[in-house]
Design a protein around this motif. Structure first.
Motif, PDB file in Angstrom:
ATOM      1  N   LEU A 180     -27.495  49.449  37.062  1.00  0.00           N
ATOM      2  CA  LEU A 180     -26.101  49.068  37.330  1.00  0.00           C
ATOM      3  C   LEU A 180     -25.156  49.686  36.308  1.00  0.00           C
ATOM      4  O   LEU A 180     -24.020  50.042  36.635  1.00  0.00           O
ATOM      5  CB  LEU A 180     -25.956  47.542  37.310  1.00  0.00           C
ATOM      6  N   ASP A 181     -25.634  49.822  35.076  1.00  0.00           N
ATOM      7  CA  ASP A 181     -24.769  50.331  34.002  1.00  0.00           C
ATOM      8  C   ASP A 181     -24.595  51.841  34.046  1.00  0.00           C
ATOM      9  O   ASP A 181     -23.676  52.377  33.430  1.00  0.00           O
ATOM     10  CB  ASP A 181     -25.330  49.924  32.623  1.00  0.00           C
TER      11      ASP A 181
ATOM     12  N   GLY B 297     -27.237  37.440  49.739  1.00  0.00           N
ATOM     13  CA  GLY B 297     -26.211  36.622  50.383  1.00  0.00           C
ATOM     14  C   GLY B 297     -24.926  37.413  50.552  1.00  0.00           C
ATOM     15  O   GLY B 297     -24.520  38.132  49.650  1.00  0.00           O
ATOM     16  N   PHE B 298     -24.294  37.269  51.703  1.00  0.00           N
ATOM     17  CA  PHE B 298     -23.051  38.000  51.945  1.00  0.00           C
ATOM     18  C   PHE B 298     -21.909  37.022  52.190  1.00  0.00           C
ATOM     19  O   PHE B 298     -22.006  36.159  53.043  1.00  0.00           O
ATOM     20  CB  PHE B 298     -23.232  38.976  53.108  1.00  0.00           C
TER      21      PHE B 298
ATOM     22  N   ARG C  29     -33.920  39.026  42.170  1.00  0.00           N
ATOM     23  CA  ARG C  29     -33.317  39.438  40.899  1.00  0.00           C
ATOM     24  C   ARG C  29     -32.112  40.354  41.155  1.00  0.00           C
ATOM     25  O   ARG C  29     -31.094  40.252  40.470  1.00  0.00           O
ATOM     26  CB  ARG C  29     -34.342  40.156  40.001  1.00  0.00           C
ATOM     27  N   LEU C  30     -32.233  41.223  42.133  1.00  0.00           N
ATOM     28  CA  LEU C  30     -31.106  42.098  42.474  1.00  0.00           C
ATOM     29  C   LEU C  30     -29.904  41.246  42.889  1.00  0.00           C
ATOM     30  O   LEU C  30     -28.764  41.501  42.476  1.00  0.00           O
ATOM     31  CB  LEU C  30     -31.497  43.052  43.612  1.00  0.00           C
TER      32      LEU C  30
ATOM     33  N   LYS D  71     -24.603  39.638  42.633  1.00  0.00           N
ATOM     34  CA  LYS D  71     -23.851  38.920  43.666  1.00  0.00           C
ATOM     35  C   LYS D  71     -22.384  38.687  43.292  1.00  0.00           C
ATOM     36  O   LYS D  71     -21.546  38.536  44.184  1.00  0.00           O
ATOM     37  CB  LYS D  71     -24.532  37.600  44.025  1.00  0.00           C
ATOM     38  N   ASP D  72     -22.080  38.665  42.002  1.00  0.00           N
ATOM     39  CA  ASP D  72     -20.687  38.435  41.617  1.00  0.00           C
ATOM     40  C   ASP D  72     -19.880  39.730  41.514  1.00  0.00           C
ATOM     41  O   ASP D  72     -18.717  39.719  41.150  1.00  0.00           O
ATOM     42  CB  ASP D  72     -20.627  37.671  40.291  1.00  0.00           C
ATOM     43  N   ARG D  73     -20.517  40.827  41.836  1.00  0.00           N
ATOM     44  CA  ARG D  73     -19.810  42.106  41.759  1.00  0.00           C
ATOM     45  C   ARG D  73     -19.195  42.460  43.118  1.00  0.00           C
ATOM     46  O   ARG D  73     -19.524  41.865  44.137  1.00  0.00           O
ATOM     47  CB  ARG D  73     -20.777  43.221  41.332  1.00  0.00           C
ATOM     48  N   ASP D  74     -18.353  43.460  43.070  1.00  0.00           N
ATOM     49  CA  ASP D  74     -17.746  44.002  44.287  1.00  0.00           C
ATOM     50  C   ASP D  74     -18.803  44.905  44.925  1.00  0.00           C
ATOM     51  O   ASP D  74     -18.858  46.093  44.648  1.00  0.00           O
ATOM     52  CB  ASP D  74     -16.489  44.792  43.871  1.00  0.00           C
TER      53      ASP D  74
END
Lengths: 581, 187
Positions: free
Chosen positions: A531-532, A406-407, A378-379, A384-387
């Motif tokens: 995250l927020d 994934g990196f 879930r993390l 994954k689409d963030r910096d």
């Protein structure tokens, strides 16, 4: 004409000339003159950690996430001895850091002075090189040389020990460009061996690339060339823990991590290959398993900048000493010049697809308990689409993070590989966040590791570093417990976490935010809340307590004897393997 | 794995040191290590040997070029070819190490060691000690009515042989310098 200045001023001047913008440190009696100089300038930002170990790991995080050297300043005696773990960690993972330590004045060295320790003696085996400066005139050159040694060849940690009288005394400053050193390790690979490697690639039917931290250390160009090389040769590629991100996890030929907790398809490909090309990795025991049964049928090429890595554990048929980017560029040039084509390896790729279909990371999910694997899935999905930059502590959570996150780029994954330092991840995340103030920095942690350097909450709050501490809390020393289950008949000696703090209250006590999550149904919302939030967060994720980390190559076993899924682990490790760690 | 025709690994049950592709014959090598003459350089070399579990049979060190700040360390070590190669590679990456030469591998070399022997005795034994010293071209550097100190130079084997002969004749103390070595020829 070089300017005259005090040793303390030289330290600050040399750091500026080396392009240092951030240092991590902790003042004390023997570095007061340096701290006085730091106080009188604004170019170098000093981050006050809460423990010297934190300073060194933070410098590591900075270095690992930028490719630039990290700098830490510590005082003499306990300041220096507290730096030892971080130095050893950086040495094992080849991370360029410069530690500047204070020392008792030269005329008191050897008298057991207050806060005196034989710092160069203690740190000799855990640095690439170290210096004790007894003459202010030699200080500036040594500082520049320290950066040069840390960054050249196989990178590593260095330490410069500066007695307090040398900091007060005046001497001639030497410009960075006038630095004298004889240290110049070779970087260009041998041409004949490169030809030999290209020929081996042309004829191989079952090739595999095994990449490591050396690709990351070589710089972004190495990762770019690696991708080009894989596209050109269509070779399947796996990586060590240290090398994740050099080739993108979404890449077509990606096999995932290999080794003890690596993926089935990666280990089977290593075992079954006829040509293995090792790029900047060192055949660590976590990778090879049983060495005499390691990739038994393959021709082995080993490309490494450190000659001592070659033939240390596994005999290389094609050894090439050189910088990964330079060697890869040369291999590609020869490949294209010769108009090379790979042999047909479609049968090999089909076989790999079958291994992949085993889905070795499968686990039994639960509606009532958060499985650690699920938490990481879930993390991954939500970040994954963030910096994003990820650090970890050491243990089960670290292996799951390597498996489930994934990196896509190098320098995005900062983990303690060789030394396996519990307590590394949190301070490392502080260093990463200092280097990348606007990025998302998450430390995937276990509660036991995290507690080892939890004092750095003070640092995170003081500097408003929004580091996210994602703690997979199983109230156990999970990896220790797993090995006790495997090896010691489930006698769980000292491997549980009694009297844990209330992490939410702990966060609040430091002035940060705490989030507790124990229900899988709440997990996504809780992660989004983390995250927020604009600030440091301790995320206490209560997970299944007795989950084991699979797949696993039991100690002393070869790659093709992996344990997959929730299998019986009794007797999995034989007597011969039990002595191995 | 049958379809890929891959040989299985060996069937031994110990997981350590199973490196069939490396020779396990121990060899004796003499290494010459040219280093920057700076504090701690000898500690780095010795620390490498103790830290990684290599053998030191003999080690000598002295400054050889005062203006160039160079010292020469001569190390006699034993190990399998793989271990010897590792030792050389590990020495080579120590920052103040300039050159590493394997005198055993790089062609013929000459090795010499100096030793001092104190032999105590009277009568026939004393005469015999002096006669043997003459045969070995050892010189007397100190004498009393009941003792000699001999100085002898030669290969370690020659010095061992001299020691064996002196033992029954009243050998009481030995000091040896360890091996100094140079390659033969003009190069």
């Amino acid at each position: 004409m070089d300017g005259q200045m005090t040793g303390a001023k030289m330290v600050v001047q040399a750091l500026k000339d080396q392009g240092v913008d951030v240092v991590f440190g902790y003042p004390g009696g023997a570095v007061l003159p340096i701290y006085d100089e730091i106080h009188q300038q604004n170019d170098i930002h000093h981050v006050l950690v809460r423990h010297e170990q934190g300073a060194v790991h933070a410098a590591e995080g900075y270095a690992r996430s930028t490719g630039k050297p990290g700098v830490a300043i510590v005082t003499s005696g306990p300041g220096a001895t507290n730096a030892v773990t971080g130095l050893t960690d950086a040495l094992m993972d080849s991370i360029p850091i410069i530690v500047i330590s204070g020392q008792a004045p030269t005329f008191m060295i050897g008298t057991d002075a207050f806060q005196e320790a034989d710092t160069v003696g203690i740190t000799r085996p855990c640095t690439k090189h170290n210096w004790l400066i007894k003459d202010t005139d030699r200080l500036a050159n040594t500082l520049h040389e320290a950066f040069h040694v840390a960054m050249s060849g196989r990178p590593g940690p260095v330490l410069v020990d500066i007695p307090k009288d040398v900091q007060f005394a005046t001497g001639g400053y030497v410009q960075r460009t006038d630095m004298k050193t004889h240290y110049a390790p070779p970087t260009l690979g041998d041409a004949a061996s490169i030809e030999q490697l290209v020929t081996a690639i042309e004829t191989s039917e079952r090739p595999v690339l095994y990449t490591g931290g050396g690709v990351i250390n070589s710089g972004p160009e190495a990762s770019r060339l690696l991708r080009e090389f894989v596209a050109e040769t269509n070779m399947p590629i796996t990586s060590t823990l240290m090398g994740l991100g050099a080739y993108p996890a979404s890449g077509e030929r990606w096999l995932g991590m290999l080794g003890m907790h690596g993926l089935y398809e990666a280990n089977m490909a290593m075992h079954g290959s006829d040509l293995m090309i090792c790029l900047g990795a060192r055949f660590d025991d976590r990778i090879t398993g049983r060495v005499d049964a390691f990739s038994p049928g393959s021709t082995k090429a080993h490309i490494d900048i450190d000659p001592s890595s070659i033939n240390k554990v596994i005999r290389a048929d094609i050894p090439i000493v050189g910088d990964i980017a330079m060697v890869l560029a040369e291999v590609l040039r020869v490949w294209r010049e010769r108009g090379s084509k790979t042999a047909d390896h479609s049968a090999w790729l089909d076989q790999i697809a079958k291994w992949k279909a085993k889905n070795c990371l499968r686990y039994t999910d639960s509606k009532t308990t958060i499985k650690p694997q699920y938490a990481l899935q879930r993390l991954e999905a939500l970040t994954k689409d963030r910096d994003r930059y990820i650090t970890t502590e050491v243990g089960q959570h670290q292996m799951w993070a390597a498996q489930f996150l994934g990196f896509e780029e190098p320098n995005r994954w900062m983990t303690s590989g060789g030394l396996g330092t519990m307590g590394y991840g949190f301070p490392a995340s502080v260093g990463v966040q200092m280097a990348h103030p606007d990025s998302l920095v998450i430390n995937v942690a276990g509660e036991a590791s995290w507690l080892m350097n939890m004092q750095e909450m003070g640092t995170a709050v003081q500097y408003r570093l929004p580091v996210k501490q994602f703690i997979l809390n199983n109230e156990r020393l999970g990896m220790v417990r797993q090995w006790q289950e495997l090896l010691h008949n489930s006698r769980y000696s000292q491997s549980w976490s009694e009297a844990l703090p209330d992490f939410v209250k702990l966060a609040e006590a430091f002035g940060a935010k705490g989030i507790l999550c124990k229900d899988p149904a709440d997990l996504d919302d809780a992660i989004m809340e983390m995250l927020d939030y604009d600030g440091p967060v301790i995320f206490d994720c209560l997970v299944e307590k007795h989950e084991n980390c699979f797949p696993m190559i039991p100690s002393g076993k070869p790659h093709n004897e992996m344990l997959i899924g929730e299998v019986a682990t009794e007797q999995a490790i034989e007597a011969g393997g039990a002595v191995l760690v | 794995m049958a379809q890929l025709k891959i040989e299985q690994g060996s069937t031994s049950h110990s997981a350590y040191n199973l490196r069939p592709s490396f020779s396990d014959v121990e060899e004796r090598h003499t290494l010459a290590v040219l280093v920057e003459n700076e504090p701690g350089v000898l500690a780095r070399v010795i620390g490498l040997f103790s830290g990684r579990g290599y053998n030191i049979e003999s080690l000598t060190v002295a400054e050889i070029d005062h203006t160039g700040h160079r010292s020469r360390i001569t190390i006699v070590t034993t190990g399998t070819p793989q271990v010897i190669a590792q030792i050389k590679a590990q020495l080579g990456r120590i920052v103040p190490v300039h050159e590493v030469h394997d005198l055993t591998e790089e062609g013929r070399s000459v090795e010499r060691e100096l030793a001092l022997f104190k032999v105590r005795g009277q009568g026939d034994k004393r005469v015999e000690a002096l006669r043997l010293a003459d045969i070995f071209r050892a010189s007397v550097v100190d004498t009393t009515l009941e003792s000699f100190v001999f100085e002898i130079t030669g290969t370690p084997e020659k010095i061992d042989a001299f020691a064996d002969l002196m033992r029954p004749l009243g050998l009481v103390e030995v000091a040896r310098t360890g091996v100094a070595a140079l390659s033969r020829g003009a190069a």
